[in-house]
Scaffold this active site. Structure first.
Site, PDB file in Angstrom:
ATOM      1  N   GLY B  70       0.706  -1.352   0.059  1.00  0.00           N
ATOM      2  CA  GLY B  70      -0.147  -0.102   0.074  1.00  0.00           C
ATOM      3  C   GLY B  70       0.846   1.175  -0.053  1.00  0.00           C
ATOM      4  O   GLY B  70       0.690   2.078  -0.626  1.00  0.00           O
ATOM      5  N   ASN B 151      -7.486   3.553   9.036  1.00  0.00           N
ATOM      6  CA  ASN B 151      -6.936   2.594   9.690  1.00  0.00           C
ATOM      7  C   ASN B 151      -7.051   2.503  11.149  1.00  0.00           C
ATOM      8  O   ASN B 151      -6.915   1.320  11.763  1.00  0.00           O
ATOM      9  CB  ASN B 151      -5.380   2.468   9.179  1.00  0.00           C
ATOM     10  CG  ASN B 151      -4.688   3.799   9.350  1.00  0.00           C
ATOM     11  OD1 ASN B 151      -5.296   4.649   9.108  1.00  0.00           O
ATOM     12  ND2 ASN B 151      -3.571   3.442   9.825  1.00  0.00           N
ATOM     13  N   CYS B 324       3.259   5.979  23.830  1.00  0.00           N
ATOM     14  CA  CYS B 324       4.047   4.951  24.203  1.00  0.00           C
ATOM     15  C   CYS B 324       4.358   3.869  23.237  1.00  0.00           C
ATOM     16  O   CYS B 324       5.328   3.107  23.181  1.00  0.00           O
ATOM     17  CB  CYS B 324       3.837   4.516  25.562  1.00  0.00           C
ATOM     18  SG  CYS B 324       4.562   5.560  27.010  1.00  0.00           S
TER      19      CYS B 324
END
Lengths: 128, 395
Positions: B70, B151, B324
């Site tokens: 992609g 996404n 994180c």
């Protein structure tokens, strides 16, 4: 290869000294929620010796593990000795942290220092 | 119990795709550019895959260019249209604030090459308004690039409507459909799409393979120079086994789209209502215009990485938009784009369900997340301040 050492995971899964000391005579809080890490340390000091220590942490696995290890390293120690705690000692005791997580150990050192400063302010004592 | 709930990151390869790939590795390893029969056999496999891929999205085979995935497809689409625009003196591009980094970082590069970029607001629900696309189009706009489905939060954009506007205004329209292909209905002709990017490993195909659809007549710019493969637009000996496995996975997953959608939507909505019972939590992204597999929540007072590690201990594999987990100090740009403040964005959880998810597993996820969130809140100084009234709840 796991992200963290066994020691980090142990202290993360079973953090030592979690909680609050209601009659603490040294409290320190460092970090901010914007960056994703906050540590709060509570100290109960008698005769300049750390009788009890507890912590609360908002943060990632290594932040929780660093807080837990830092409390273990200073518990029962005289204030003058606790003053010398470094982030390096915390990270080493955890068998190391990934480079981008070293700031978690820095935060743990700063949280302890901040609580010790608070104790000095409250008592008017100065430790080198 | 082991539950893989990170299907937006990657998917498990289907058995048919593995079989296709392995048998080609064993038997049809010739170079499609070679003239002898063994080479031509590979060439046939390649062209059959091209026809299959094209058929699934309503394109012609010669409109399909195979890529490494992609990201490469996104890069090539943007580069190509930018070059076409530059020749006509049209150097304005419209996109959105929550695109994949393959788009955003390419746009950053193009900005350094004097292109002007407008990033549209994605609003609180994570949806772009077609009328805002229309209003942003200028005389010098050469490209609109809007992702089909996000996404992280899974929101599905009004692609057909945006495409219609672009056609009317004579502006090329690209969509990064990496999360959408094989999961939601796509027909490039009916949906007015000029260019589309896809990646095999998001629909049970192998990693390292993807494709770019470019409507006939759109001249592509090479990212890789060399031999004449892919009609001279992408050099390098073709990854025939990977490409054929992608086509197999695409056909297979697409053919089950209706049943998958029905089942996943039910599971997703059950999961959403279960997690919504957690106090001071919020669903990220629109509740209905979203991928049937995607659930994304923010939980106030906790941090995402510790949530993920503890869920992993319980056998649940998921992801988070927390800083994180990204290796930077900032949480997900997608969560910030929909208006989540840093404090809350750090406490996010993305669960992307697989087609084989069961009701029992959803119940287990709900219970596990509830337990872990409440455990972490139990020693969070942020949660203490919120509960004592020292700080104000955001969610």
């Amino acid at each position: 290869m796991a992200l963290y050492s066994e020691k980090v995971m142990d202290h993360f899964r079973n953090p030592r000294n979690v909680g609050v000391i209601e009659d603490a005579n040294g409290i320190g809080e460092v970090g901010n929620a914007k960056c994703g890490d906050i540590m709060k340390m509570y100290l109960k000091i008698e005769d300049d010796v750390i009788q009890d220590v507890k912590f609360e942490t908002f943060g990632c696995g290594s932040a929780i593990a660093s807080s837990s290890m830092a409390t273990e390293l200073i518990k029962g120690k005289p204030v003058s000795e606790a003053m010398k705690l470094t982030n390096k000692a915390v990270a080493e005791a955890l068998d190391g942290l990934p480079a981008y997580k070293m700031h978690c150990s820095v935060l743990a050192e700063e949280a302890i220092q901040s609580a010790l400063e608070d104790y000095q302010k409250r008592t008017g004592k100065t430790f080198e | 119990m082991k539950i893989y709930a990170d299907n937006a990151a990657t998917t498990k390869m289907s058995e048919n795709a593995i079989h296709t790939m392995v048998s080609l590795l064993e038997d049809s390893w010739g170079n499609p550019s070679s003239l002898y029969a063994h080479g031509q056999m590979a060439k046939e496999v390649l062209e059959k895959a091209r026809a299959d891929v094209a058929a699934v999205i309503g394109a012609s085979p010669d409109e399909i260019l195979f890529t490494s995935g992609g990201s490469e497809a996104d890069n090539q689409a943007l580069r190509s249209v930018a070059e076409l625009g530059r020749k006509k003196g049209k150097m304005h591009i419209i996109s959105s604030a929550f695109e994949h980094h393959a788009i955003l970082h390419t746009l950053e590069r193009l900005k350094k090459e004097d292109f002007e970029v407008t990033l549209l607001d994605v609003h609180e629900n994570g949806l772009i308004l077609p009328e805002e696309v229309e209003a942003a189009i200028r005389e010098d706009t050469c490209l609109v690039t809007i992702m089909f489905a996000n996404n992280e939060i899974g929101t599905i954009q009004p692609i057909r409507e945006i495409g219609r506007i672009c056609r009317e205004k004579n502006v090329l329209f690209h969509t990064d459909a990496v999360q959408a292909v094989a999961h939601v209905p796509i027909n490039v002709k009916e949906d007015n799409i000029d260019l589309l990017s896809a990646s095999a490993h998001k629909f049970h195909g192998p990693k390292g393979v993807g494709f770019l659809y470019a409507k006939k007549g759109i001249r592509l710019t090479n990212l890789i120079e060399g031999g004449a493969q892919e009609r001279g637009r992408r050099a390098g000996t073709e990854n025939v086994p990977g490409i054929a496995a992608m086509a197999e996975a695409l056909k297979e997953t697409s053919s089950r789209m209706d049943e998958n959608t029905a089942h996943l939507t039910k599971m997703r909505d059950k999961l959403i209502s279960g997690l919504a019972e957690i106090p001071h939590s919020a669903l990220n992204g629109d509740a209905t215009h979203r991928l049937p597999s995607n659930v994304n929540f923010c939980f106030e007072g906790i941090e995402g990485e510790s949530l993920l590690l503890l869920l992993d201990d319980k056998g649940i594999q998921a992801s988070s938009g927390s800083a994180c987990t990204s290796g930077s100090l900032d949480p997900s740009h997608v969560l910030l784009a929909i208006g989540r403040v840093h404090d809350v964005a750090h406490g996010s959880l993305r669960l992307c369900l697989g087609e084989d998810i069961t009701e029992e597993q959803v119940d287990y996820i709900i219970k596990s997340v509830k337990d872990v969130v409440s455990y972490l809140r139990g020693f969070s100084p942020v949660w203490r301040d919120l509960m004592s009234g020292k700080a104000r709840f955001i969610l």
